[in-house]
Design a protein around this motif. Structure first.
Motif, PDB file in Angstrom:
ATOM      1  N   PHE A   1      -5.158   7.312   5.028  1.00  0.00           N
ATOM      2  CA  PHE A   1      -4.628   6.947   3.658  1.00  0.00           C
ATOM      3  C   PHE A   1      -4.895   5.759   2.765  1.00  0.00           C
ATOM      4  O   PHE A   1      -4.962   5.719   1.606  1.00  0.00           O
ATOM      5  N   CYS A   2      -4.722   4.755   3.440  1.00  0.00           N
ATOM      6  CA  CYS A   2      -5.003   3.288   2.985  1.00  0.00           C
ATOM      7  C   CYS A   2      -6.601   3.310   2.628  1.00  0.00           C
ATOM      8  O   CYS A   2      -6.557   2.810   1.522  1.00  0.00           O
TER       9      CYS A   2
ATOM     10  N   PHE B   1       2.345   1.396   2.770  1.00  0.00           N
ATOM     11  CA  PHE B   1       1.712   2.179   4.055  1.00  0.00           C
ATOM     12  C   PHE B   1       2.088   1.422   5.250  1.00  0.00           C
ATOM     13  O   PHE B   1       2.456   1.797   6.138  1.00  0.00           O
TER      14      PHE B   1
ATOM     15  N   TYR C   1       4.128   2.587   8.571  1.00  0.00           N
ATOM     16  CA  TYR C   1       3.519   2.375   9.894  1.00  0.00           C
ATOM     17  C   TYR C   1       4.704   1.761  10.690  1.00  0.00           C
ATOM     18  O   TYR C   1       4.772   2.258  12.139  1.00  0.00           O
TER      19      TYR C   1
ATOM     20  N   VAL D   1       0.249  -0.892  -0.530  1.00  0.00           N
ATOM     21  CA  VAL D   1      -0.293  -0.800   0.741  1.00  0.00           C
ATOM     22  C   VAL D   1       0.833  -1.501   1.599  1.00  0.00           C
ATOM     23  O   VAL D   1       0.911  -1.166   2.767  1.00  0.00           O
TER      24      VAL D   1
ATOM     25  N   TYR E   1      -6.867   5.573  -0.392  1.00  0.00           N
ATOM     26  CA  TYR E   1      -5.987   5.043  -1.639  1.00  0.00           C
ATOM     27  C   TYR E   1      -6.628   3.829  -2.443  1.00  0.00           C
ATOM     28  O   TYR E   1      -6.961   3.822  -3.160  1.00  0.00           O
TER      29      TYR E   1
ATOM     30  N   PHE F   1      -2.405   6.013   8.827  1.00  0.00           N
ATOM     31  CA  PHE F   1      -2.636   4.592   8.103  1.00  0.00           C
ATOM     32  C   PHE F   1      -3.828   4.574   7.590  1.00  0.00           C
ATOM     33  O   PHE F   1      -4.100   4.054   6.502  1.00  0.00           O
TER      34      PHE F   1
END
Length: 147
Positions: free
Chosen positions: A104-105, A81, A85, A78, A108, A101
């Motif tokens: 995918f965050c 990520f 960003y 994270v 995940y 962001f």
């Protein structure tokens, strides 16, 4: 007096918040904008100051929180990520980077519903972008998009 960790950390945070507030008050003002550029930093600085003062008076529990090895990998991913960003916000723009962001965050971290994840990942950044640009008249990076 400074025999607890909470008091030591709170004093450091108080100093950080005071320095942050001083720098926030030095931000330039812009004419003809309803919300100036220093409003959010000043508000965040005061929130940090108040919470730091509150931390000073909270007693330590004596327990030290430890991050387990299985939690360390998701935390680092994270953080990756977030770095993505930050690095690509200006280049790709707010809408694209925020949508990537969020998608995918959340994917995940375990939210696997592709359709609802895609809709939220697109609608939320577009709504925030329109709110900031149209109503608050605060420009967000448009990046490669033509607006």
């Amino acid at each position: 007096m400074l025999n607890t960790k909470n008091k030591k950390v709170s004093l450091v945070l108080i100093v950080v918040s005071v320095i942050y507030l001083i720098l926030s008050f030095r931000l330039p003002s812009y004419a003809y904008v309803p919300v100036d550029s220093d409003v959010v930093p000043i508000a965040l600085g005061f929130i940090l100051l108040v919470l730091s003062i509150g931390l000073f008076f909270i007693k330590d529990s004596g327990k030290i929180a430890k991050v387990s090895k299985e939690d360390l990998v998701p935390i680092l991913v994270v953080i990756g990520f977030i770095l993505f960003y930050i690095l690509f916000l200006e280049l790709l723009g707010f809408i694209i980077v925020t949508a990537l962001f969020i998608f995918f965050c959340s994917w995940y971290l375990g939210y696997k519903h592709f359709l609802s994840n895609s809709i939220v990942s697109l609608v939320l950044p577009i709504a925030i972008y329109l709110l900031f640009t149209a109503f608050l008249q605060v420009q967000l990076p448009s990046g490669i998009l033509p607006f």
